[in-house]
Design an enzyme around this catalytic site. Structure first.
Site, PDB file in Angstrom:
ATOM      1  N   CYS A   1      -6.693   0.896   6.380  1.00 18.28           N
ATOM      2  CA  CYS A   1      -7.056   1.118   7.791  1.00 18.28           C
ATOM      3  C   CYS A   1      -8.372   0.415   8.148  1.00 18.28           C
ATOM      4  CB  CYS A   1      -7.189   2.611   8.088  1.00 18.28           C
ATOM      5  SG  CYS A   1      -5.739   3.553   7.613  1.00 18.28           S
TER       6      CYS A   1
ATOM      7  N   THR B   1      13.766  14.134  -2.676  1.00 18.29           N
ATOM      8  CA  THR B   1      14.853  13.271  -2.197  1.00 18.29           C
ATOM      9  C   THR B   1      16.191  13.900  -2.571  1.00 18.29           C
ATOM     10  OG1 THR B   1      15.056  12.008  -4.245  1.00 18.29           O
ATOM     11  CG2 THR B   1      13.383  11.243  -2.674  1.00 18.29           C
TER      12      THR B   1
ATOM     13  N   SER C   1      -5.759   2.489  -4.087  1.00 20.11           N
ATOM     14  CA  SER C   1      -6.688   3.309  -3.323  1.00 20.11           C
ATOM     15  C   SER C   1      -7.655   2.482  -2.494  1.00 20.11           C
ATOM     16  CB  SER C   1      -7.471   4.205  -4.295  1.00 20.11           C
ATOM     17  OG  SER C   1      -8.009   5.289  -3.611  1.00 20.11           O
TER      18      SER C   1
ATOM     19  N   ASP D   1       4.823   6.406   4.391  1.00 19.69           N
ATOM     20  CA  ASP D   1       5.524   5.596   5.395  1.00 19.69           C
ATOM     21  C   ASP D   1       6.977   5.315   5.018  1.00 19.69           C
ATOM     22  OD1 ASP D   1       3.053   5.484   6.549  1.00 19.69           O
ATOM     23  OD2 ASP D   1       2.757   3.329   6.266  1.00 19.69           O
TER      24      ASP D   1
ATOM     25  N   ALA E   1       9.487  11.776  -2.539  1.00 12.49           N
ATOM     26  CA  ALA E   1       9.010  10.597  -1.798  1.00 12.49           C
ATOM     27  C   ALA E   1       8.048  11.033  -0.695  1.00 12.49           C
ATOM     28  CB  ALA E   1      10.187   9.831  -1.211  1.00 12.49           C
TER      29      ALA E   1
ATOM     30  N   PRO F   1      17.107  15.573  -7.632  1.00 11.33           N
ATOM     31  CA  PRO F   1      16.172  16.693  -7.821  1.00 11.33           C
ATOM     32  C   PRO F   1      14.862  16.324  -8.506  1.00 11.33           C
ATOM     33  CG  PRO F   1      18.147  16.944  -9.200  1.00 11.33           C
ATOM     34  CD  PRO F   1      18.408  15.806  -8.272  1.00 11.33           C
TER      35      PRO F   1
ATOM     36  N   LYS G   1     -14.853  23.559  32.759  1.00 12.08           N
ATOM     37  CA  LYS G   1     -13.398  23.425  32.621  1.00 12.08           C
ATOM     38  C   LYS G   1     -13.193  22.093  31.919  1.00 12.08           C
ATOM     39  CE  LYS G   1     -11.973  25.789  36.850  1.00 12.08           C
ATOM     40  NZ  LYS G   1     -11.798  25.454  38.281  1.00 12.08           N
TER      41      LYS G   1
HETATM   42  C1  LIG Z   1      -4.462  -3.037   8.739  1.00 14.92           C
HETATM   43  C2  LIG Z   1      -3.979  -1.608   8.776  1.00 14.92           C
HETATM   44  C3  LIG Z   1      -4.651  -0.680   9.547  1.00 14.92           C
HETATM   45  C4  LIG Z   1      -4.204   0.641   9.593  1.00 14.92           C
HETATM   46  N1  LIG Z   1      -4.900   1.524  10.352  1.00 14.92           N
HETATM   47  C5  LIG Z   1      -4.501   2.809  10.386  1.00 14.92           C
HETATM   48  C6  LIG Z   1      -5.248   3.770  11.109  1.00 14.92           C
HETATM   49  O1  LIG Z   1      -6.303   3.467  11.680  1.00 14.92           O
HETATM   50  N2  LIG Z   1      -4.775   5.044  11.132  1.00 14.92           N
HETATM   51  C7  LIG Z   1      -3.630   5.416  10.488  1.00 14.92           C
HETATM   52  O2  LIG Z   1      -3.254   6.590  10.534  1.00 14.92           O
HETATM   53  N3  LIG Z   1      -2.914   4.528   9.781  1.00 14.92           N
HETATM   54  C8  LIG Z   1      -3.322   3.240   9.718  1.00 14.92           C
HETATM   55  N4  LIG Z   1      -2.610   2.340   8.977  1.00 14.92           N
HETATM   56  C9  LIG Z   1      -1.373   2.791   8.310  1.00 14.92           C
HETATM   57  C10 LIG Z   1      -1.699   3.449   6.989  1.00 14.92           C
HETATM   58  O3  LIG Z   1      -2.464   2.593   6.218  1.00 14.92           O
HETATM   59  C11 LIG Z   1      -0.408   3.795   6.293  1.00 14.92           C
HETATM   60  O4  LIG Z   1       0.303   4.683   7.113  1.00 14.92           O
HETATM   61  C12 LIG Z   1      -0.628   4.426   4.939  1.00 14.92           C
HETATM   62  O5  LIG Z   1      -1.332   3.567   4.082  1.00 14.92           O
HETATM   63  C13 LIG Z   1       0.726   4.765   4.319  1.00 14.92           C
HETATM   64  O6  LIG Z   1       0.553   5.207   3.013  1.00 14.92           O
HETATM   65  P1  LIG Z   1       1.712   5.003   1.939  1.00 14.92           P
HETATM   66  O7  LIG Z   1       1.185   5.524   0.669  1.00 14.92           O
HETATM   67  O8  LIG Z   1       2.983   5.512   2.461  1.00 14.92           O
HETATM   68  O9  LIG Z   1       1.896   3.426   1.860  1.00 14.92           O
HETATM   69  P2  LIG Z   1       0.842   2.317   1.476  1.00 14.92           P
HETATM   70  O10 LIG Z   1      -0.541   2.781   1.665  1.00 14.92           O
HETATM   71  O11 LIG Z   1       1.270   1.088   2.206  1.00 14.92           O
HETATM   72  O12 LIG Z   1       1.068   2.105  -0.072  1.00 14.92           O
HETATM   73  C14 LIG Z   1       2.306   1.711  -0.572  1.00 14.92           C
HETATM   74  C15 LIG Z   1       2.038   0.891  -1.821  1.00 14.92           C
HETATM   75  O13 LIG Z   1       3.223   0.831  -2.579  1.00 14.92           O
HETATM   76  C16 LIG Z   1       3.224  -0.375  -3.278  1.00 14.92           C
HETATM   77  N5  LIG Z   1       4.594  -0.643  -3.727  1.00 14.92           N
HETATM   78  C17 LIG Z   1       5.699  -0.747  -2.948  1.00 14.92           C
HETATM   79  N6  LIG Z   1       6.773  -0.981  -3.709  1.00 14.92           N
HETATM   80  C18 LIG Z   1       6.352  -1.006  -4.993  1.00 14.92           C
HETATM   81  C19 LIG Z   1       6.995  -1.202  -6.216  1.00 14.92           C
HETATM   82  N7  LIG Z   1       8.312  -1.416  -6.285  1.00 14.92           N
HETATM   83  N8  LIG Z   1       6.262  -1.175  -7.352  1.00 14.92           N
HETATM   84  C20 LIG Z   1       4.921  -0.952  -7.300  1.00 14.92           C
HETATM   85  N9  LIG Z   1       4.260  -0.778  -6.148  1.00 14.92           N
HETATM   86  C21 LIG Z   1       4.964  -0.793  -5.012  1.00 14.92           C
HETATM   87  C22 LIG Z   1       2.720  -1.356  -2.256  1.00 14.92           C
HETATM   88  O14 LIG Z   1       2.185  -2.510  -2.867  1.00 14.92           O
HETATM   89  C23 LIG Z   1       1.655  -0.544  -1.523  1.00 14.92           C
HETATM   90  O15 LIG Z   1       0.362  -0.825  -1.977  1.00 14.92           O
HETATM   91  C24 LIG Z   1      -3.042   1.023   8.884  1.00 14.92           C
HETATM   92  C25 LIG Z   1      -2.370   0.086   8.092  1.00 14.92           C
HETATM   93  C26 LIG Z   1      -2.832  -1.210   8.026  1.00 14.92           C
HETATM   94  C27 LIG Z   1      -2.097  -2.205   7.178  1.00 14.92           C
END
Ligand SMILES: Cc1cc2nc3c(=O)[nH]c(=O)nc-3n(C[C@H](O)[C@H](O)[C@H](O)COP(=O)(O)OP(=O)(O)OC[C@H]3O[C@@H](n4cnc5c(N)ncnc54)[C@H](O)[C@@H]3O)c2cc1C
Length: 542
Positions: free
Chosen positions: A44, A265, A40, A275, A272, A268, A426
Site C-alpha cells: 500500500c 475451502t 511482508s 484478495d 484461504a 478440510p 450535530k
Molecule cells: C500499490 C498498491 C497499493 C495498495 N493500497 C492499498 C490501500 O491503501 N488500502 C488497502 O486496503 N489496500 C491496498 N492495496 C491492496 C492490498 O495491498 C491487498 O489487498 C493486500 O495486500 C492483499 O493481501 P493478500 O495477502 O491477499 O495478497 P498479497 O499481499 O498480494 O500477497 C499475495 C502474495 O502471494 C504470492 N504468491 C501468489 N502465488 C504464489 C505461489 N504460487 N507461490 C508463492 N507465492 C505466491 C504473491 O507473490 C504475493 O506476494 C494496495 C495494493 C497495491 C498493489
C-alpha cells in the site's frame, strides 16, 4: 506431533496468519512460500516512494525473512513459487521438491489484469504491485529521463500513481475506459475527484480506452494519441486462483476461492485468505471479490485461530476504502448505487454538504456526503464521502455503523466527540441520519440530481432559495430565485398547481423552504445535495 502448516503467499494475509499461528502454537512448524523476493512488504505504500513522500525505500520492507525467523521462528522461503497442490496427499510442489502439510493456507492475492491491445509488453510499461515493480519504474524514469507518464485505470492504484508521478514532476495523463474515475463511488461523488485531477493538471480521458500501445505512448479509441515516456497499468485485478483451481477446490461466482465463515475451502485441510477469496459483502450479503489490505490481515488472524482450535468467524467485507488525490480525499463503505441496483435492493439516497467542523472555527471545509439506506427499516446500506478534511473519520463512523447493522435513526442519535476544531454539535454523521429520517418520516420528498430534467419536463418549477448574489457563481437553468428569508412574503408568486423543486447550495435551506411550502399547501421536492451535487454531476451520465 507438532503441526506442519504451509502458507502460500508471504504478504498481508499470509504473514498475518503466520505470525498469529506462532503466537498461538509455539511448536508448530510454519513454512511460508513467497514467489517474490520480499515478504511482508508494504504494497500500500509503494506509490508514495515514487513521489518521494516515503523517502526511504527500506521503510517499505516491514519485516525481513531473518527477523521473522528470529522473532517468530518462521521458515521463510522467498523466491519460491508453489507450483501445485495435491490435496489427497496433502503435499505442495515447488522447484525444490515436495513438502507435506497438515494444514495449508492459500494467501495468493490477485493477478493484475492487462489490457489486451497491440503493443502490450513493450519496454516502459509497468504494473505497480511489488518492490521490484517499484524499482523498475524508478530505474526507467531515471534512465530515460522520463518527462511524461500515462496511467491506465482510474481506480485507487491508478489515482495514487498519477498523484505521485505528478509530484515527481512528470506530466501525467490518466485514461479510464469507464465514464468516471473511482467506480467504487457513484458517479456524482467521483466527479469531485475528477475535478481535482483536472485542477492539478492531470489530463484525464474517460470512456476512451487505449486501443494500442507503442514505445512512445498510446492511441485511444477516439483516435487521440497520448505520448508518454512511461506507462503504468492499473486497470484492475482478479483473484489469483490458479493453484486452487488446479487442486480442484471450489471457486465462487465472483471468481474468488470459495471459503466458509471459518475461511476453510472445499478441502478440510486447505484454508484461504485475502484478495484470492470470495467474501460475503457486508451490506448486501451477496458474494463479492474485494481486494483490500484490512480484510486480508483480519482473515489471516481468523484462519490461524481456526487452525489452532479457537472458533473464529469472518463476518464479511464492507469494502471500506479511502484514497487521497492531491488535496481531495475520497472514501466509501458498504454498497454504492450500482451494486444495489445490480442486486435488486430497494434503497433511498441522500446527499449533504456539511462543514468538516464548526463553520465559525477557521479552516472548515465543505464535505460531500452521501448515504444509502433501506426505506423499509432505515438500515444503512452504504456511505461515500469526498472532501479536503474530515473524510476519514466520517467514513470510519459509517463503516462501524454498517458493521453493527445500524439504522438512520441510530446515526441521528450517535454521540460523537465535538469541539469546534473537530466537528459540530450535530456532526455530519448525525446530520446524514437526520436528513434520512426527514425523508422516511414523510417530512420532505427528495429528488436526485439526475431527476431534475424529468421533473422539469413534467412541469415542475425549480425554485432557488439561495441569496441572489450566490447565483452569480452559477445556477440551474430555468430556476427562479426566492431567497429563503423572503419566501413567506412571496408565496403568492408560486403556483399551487405545479410541483416545486426547491434547491439551495447544499439542501439545508431548501429543506426549510420545503417545510414552509408544504405547510402552505404546495407540492414540493427538495433537491438532495442541491446545487453543489447538481453542479458536480454536470457531464456525468447516470
Ligand atoms: C500499490 C498498491 C497499493 C495498495 N493500497 C492499498 C490501500 O491503501 N488500502 C488497502 O486496503 N489496500 C491496498 N492495496 C491492496 C492490498 O495491498 C491487498 O489487498 C493486500 O495486500 C492483499 O493481501 P493478500 O495477502 O491477499 O495478497 P498479497 O499481499 O498480494 O500477497 C499475495 C502474495 O502471494 C504470492 N504468491 C501468489 N502465488 C504464489 C505461489 N504460487 N507461490 C508463492 N507465492 C505466491 C504473491 O507473490 C504475493 O506476494 C494496495 C495494493 C497495491 C498493489
Amino acid at each position: 506431533m507438532p503441526k506442519r502448516i504451509l502458507i502460500v503467499g508471504g504478504v498481508a494475509g499470509g504473514m498475518s496468519a503466520a505470525t498469529r499461528l506462532r503466537r498461538l502454537d509455539e511448536h508448530a512448524e510454519i513454512i511460508v512460500y513467497e514467489r517474490g523476493p520480499f515478504v511482508s512488504f508494504a504494497n500500500c505504500g509503494l506509490p508514495y516512494h515514487i513521489g518521494g513522500e516515503i523517502a526511504d525505500r527500506a521503510k517499505l520492507i516491514v519485516q525481513t525473512p531473518e527477523r521473522l525467523r528470529e522473532v517468530f521462528n518462521l521458515d521463510i522461503r522467498a523466491n519460491t513459487e508453489v507450483l501445485s497442490v495435491q490435496p489427497r496427499q496433502k503435499t505442495v510442489t515447488t522447484a525444490a521438491g515436495t513438502e507435506h502439510y497438515d494444514e495449508l493456507i492459500l494467501a495468493t492475492g490477485t493477478t493484475a489484469v492487462m489490457p489486451d491491445v497491440p503493443g502490450i509488453g513493450l519496454p516502459g510499461q509497468f504494473t505497480l504491485r511489488t518492490i521490484p515493480d517499484l524499482d523498475a519504474i524508478l530505474a526507467w524514469i531515471e534512465a530515460k529521463n522520463a518527462k511524461s507518464a500515462l496511467v491506465l485505470g482510474g481506480g485507487y492504484i491508478g489515482l495514487e500513481a498519477a498523484e505521485q508521478l505528478h509530484r515527481r514532476g512528470l506530466k501525467v495523463a490518466l485514461v479510464e475506459k469507464n465514464p468516471q474515475v473511482l467506480t467504487a463511488l457513484d458517479p456524482e461523488m467521483a466527479a469531485h475527484v475528477l475535478g481535482e485531477l483536472k485542477k492539478q493538471g492531470v489530463a484525464v480521458r474517460l470512456s476512451d480506452p487505449v486501443v494500442s500501445l507503442d514505445d512512445s505512448g498510446a492511441t485511444l479509441r477516439s483516435g487521440e494519441r497520448i505520448p508518454a515516456d512511461i506507462v503504468i497499468i492499473g486497470i484492475g485485478v482478479k483473484p489469483n486462483t490458479a493453484l486452487a483451481t488446479a487442486a480442484g477446490l471450489d471457486i465462487g461466482v465472483s471468481g474468488g476461492i470459495l471459503v466458509n465463515a471459518q475461511l476453510r475451502t472445499s478441502d478440510p485441510h486447505i484454508w484461504a485468505v485475502g484478495d484470492a477469496i470470495e467474501v460475503t459483502h457486508g451490506a448486501t450479503f451477496t458474494p463479492a471479490a474485494i481486494a483490500l489490505a484490512g480484510p486480508a490481515n483480519r482473515q489471516g488472524r481468523i484462519v490461524a485461530d481456526n487452525i489452532c482450535g479457537l472458533n473464529s468467524q469472518y463476518q464479511g467485507t464492507l469494502g471500506t476504502a479511502i484514497v487521497r488525490v492531491f488535496d481531495v480525499v475520497a472514501a466509501c463503505t458498504g454498497a454504492n448505487e450500482s451494486l444495489l441496483k445490480k442486486q435488486g435492493i430497494v434503497y433511498e439516497a441522500i446527499h449533504l454538504h456539511p462543514n468538516s467542523h464548526a463553520g465559525y472555527y477557521p479552516g472548515a471545509k465543505s464535505l460531500a456526503l452521501k448515504i444509502l439506506f433501506a426505506p423499509e427499516n432505515g438500515r444503512l446500506l452504504g456511505a461515500q464521502a469526498v472532501g479536503e478534511d474530515g473524510v476519514d473519520k466520517r467514513i470510519d463512523v459509517f463503516a462501524t455503523a454498517l458493521f453493527a447493522g445500524m439504522t438512520i435513526d441510530d446515526l441521528a442519535e450517535l454521540e460523537l466527540a465535538y469541539a469546534p476544531p473537530f466537528g459540530s454539535a450535530k456532526d455530519p454523521v448525525n446530520l446524514a441520519g437526520m436528513a434520512a429520517q426527514n425523508l422516511l418520516s414523510g417530512l420532505v420528498r427528495v429528488a436526485q440530481w439526475h431527476e431534475v430534467p424529468k421533473l422539469v419536463e413534467a412541469g415542475a418549477l425549480v425554485v432557488d432559495v439561495r441569496e441572489t448574489a450566490e447565483r452569480e457563481g452559477g445556477l440551474i437553468p430555468g430556476s427562479v430565485n426566492i431567497p429563503l428569508g423572503e419566501l413567506r412574503s412571496r408565496l403568492g408568486e408560486l403556483p399551487k398547481d405545479r410541483e416545486i423543486l426547491a434547491h439551495c447550495a447544499s439542501g439545508q435551506r431548501s429543506y426549510n423552504a420545503c417545510r414552509v411550502l408544504m405547510q402552505h399547501g404546495f407540492r414540493c421536492w427538495n433537491l438532495t445535495g442541491s446545487y453543489k451535487t447538481w453542479k458536480a454531476a454536470q457531464g456525468v451520465s447516470e
